[in-house]
Design a protein around this motif. Structure first.
Motif, mmCIF file in Angstrom:
data_model
loop_
_atom_site.group_PDB
_atom_site.id
_atom_site.type_symbol
_atom_site.label_atom_id
_atom_site.label_comp_id
_atom_site.label_asym_id
_atom_site.label_seq_id
_atom_site.Cartn_x
_atom_site.Cartn_y
_atom_site.Cartn_z
ATOM 1 N N ALA A 144 -5.954 4.359 4.158
ATOM 2 C CA ALA A 144 -4.932 5.051 3.394
ATOM 3 C C ALA A 144 -4.916 5.047 1.854
ATOM 4 O O ALA A 144 -4.968 5.867 1.252
ATOM 5 C CB ALA A 144 -3.439 4.298 3.871
ATOM 6 N N LEU A 145 -5.221 3.586 1.213
ATOM 7 C CA LEU A 145 -5.571 3.360 -0.081
ATOM 8 C C LEU A 145 -6.526 4.170 -0.685
ATOM 9 O O LEU A 145 -6.511 4.730 -1.745
ATOM 10 C CB LEU A 145 -5.617 2.112 -0.544
ATOM 11 C CG LEU A 145 -4.233 1.137 -0.341
ATOM 12 C CD1 LEU A 145 -4.808 -0.115 -0.555
ATOM 13 C CD2 LEU A 145 -3.197 1.724 -1.378
ATOM 14 N N SER A 146 -7.727 4.252 0.077
ATOM 15 C CA SER A 146 -9.096 5.070 -0.597
ATOM 16 C C SER A 146 -8.583 6.503 -0.471
ATOM 17 O O SER A 146 -8.954 7.171 -1.302
ATOM 18 C CB SER A 146 -10.054 4.736 0.320
ATOM 19 O OG SER A 146 -10.090 5.263 1.806
ATOM 20 N N ALA A 191 0.773 -1.234 0.023
ATOM 21 C CA ALA A 191 -0.011 0.040 0.070
ATOM 22 C C ALA A 191 0.796 1.119 0.053
ATOM 23 O O ALA A 191 0.544 2.199 -0.565
ATOM 24 C CB ALA A 191 -0.948 0.157 1.252
ATOM 25 N N ARG A 192 1.612 1.027 0.802
ATOM 26 C CA ARG A 192 2.831 2.410 0.898
ATOM 27 C C ARG A 192 3.408 2.693 -0.772
ATOM 28 O O ARG A 192 3.474 3.462 -1.107
ATOM 29 C CB ARG A 192 3.920 2.240 1.990
ATOM 30 C CG ARG A 192 3.429 2.493 3.153
ATOM 31 C CD ARG A 192 4.548 2.196 4.366
ATOM 32 N NE ARG A 192 5.735 2.788 4.098
ATOM 33 C CZ ARG A 192 6.986 2.400 4.477
ATOM 34 N NH1 ARG A 192 6.978 1.060 5.126
ATOM 35 N NH2 ARG A 192 8.099 2.818 4.215
ATOM 36 N N ALA A 193 3.952 1.515 -1.054
ATOM 37 C CA ALA A 193 4.534 1.608 -2.519
ATOM 38 C C ALA A 193 3.592 2.283 -3.644
ATOM 39 O O ALA A 193 3.734 3.048 -4.240
ATOM 40 C CB ALA A 193 4.982 0.310 -3.026
ATOM 41 N N ALA A 203 2.091 11.216 7.240
ATOM 42 C CA ALA A 203 1.226 10.960 8.251
ATOM 43 C C ALA A 203 0.558 9.369 7.666
ATOM 44 O O ALA A 203 0.624 8.509 8.372
ATOM 45 C CB ALA A 203 0.071 11.788 8.565
ATOM 46 N N PRO A 204 0.148 9.467 6.442
ATOM 47 C CA PRO A 204 -0.331 7.905 5.960
ATOM 48 C C PRO A 204 0.795 6.972 6.070
ATOM 49 O O PRO A 204 0.539 5.622 6.423
ATOM 50 C CB PRO A 204 -0.802 8.036 4.606
ATOM 51 C CG PRO A 204 -0.576 9.517 4.152
ATOM 52 C CD PRO A 204 0.044 10.312 5.362
ATOM 53 N N ASP A 262 -3.521 -4.391 10.429
ATOM 54 C CA ASP A 262 -4.467 -3.585 10.354
ATOM 55 C C ASP A 262 -5.097 -3.285 9.009
ATOM 56 O O ASP A 262 -4.679 -2.202 8.518
ATOM 57 C CB ASP A 262 -4.265 -2.286 11.198
ATOM 58 C CG ASP A 262 -5.586 -1.695 11.558
ATOM 59 O OD1 ASP A 262 -6.744 -2.076 11.053
ATOM 60 O OD2 ASP A 262 -5.306 -0.395 11.902
ATOM 61 N N PRO A 263 -5.969 -4.115 8.670
ATOM 62 C CA PRO A 263 -6.722 -4.075 7.402
ATOM 63 C C PRO A 263 -7.369 -2.527 7.119
ATOM 64 O O PRO A 263 -7.415 -1.987 6.006
ATOM 65 C CB PRO A 263 -7.497 -5.007 7.364
ATOM 66 C CG PRO A 263 -7.753 -5.749 8.345
ATOM 67 C CD PRO A 263 -6.719 -5.400 9.351
#
Length: 123
Positions: A117-119, A44-46, A95-96, A110-111
């Motif tokens: 974060a993705l949304s 997700a970070r990537a 922050a994200p 933590d899904p």
């Protein structure tokens, strides 16, 4: 009519059908499906970084093009716009990324944090 429903054979079949519709066939399948749907926090970070880079490039190009139409845009000005864009992206994503790093710690991801974060930043 109550006599017709007490045959036993049909009641067992109806109850099994209702119970089967309420529960998944494999209790572990739902958990596995959810894990497959929720990206890894590092992935997700990537994705968020990739998306931010795309937006940054597009917006920097737009800004430089508009500034350059006046004809007085120096190399120093271009570099200043690039640095500004880099700082904005870094601060907006701090922050994200911090939340996603925390979500990745330990064995239990933590899904909800990843999905949020993705949304907000990933699409």
């Amino acid at each position: 009519m109550t006599g017709a429903s007490s045959t036993g054979a049909n009641e067992g079949t109806d109850a099994d059908a209702v119970d089967g519709a309420e529960r998944p066939a494999d209790p572990g399948a739902e958990t596995t499906d959810q894990a497959a749907e929720t990206p890894d926090p590092d992935a997700a970070r990537a994705r968020i970084r990739e998306r931010a880079g795309e937006v940054r490039e597009r917006e920097v190009e737009t800004a430089l093009t508009k500034l350059d139409t006046r004809g007085d845009l120096s190399e120093r000005d271009r570099e200043a716009v690039e640095r500004l864009a880099d700082r904005l992206v870094a601060r907006l994503l701090a922050a994200p990324e911090r939340s996603l790093r925390a979500a990745a710690e330990g064995d239990d991801h933590d899904p909800e944090t990843v999905a949020t974060a993705l949304s907000l930043f990933g699409e």
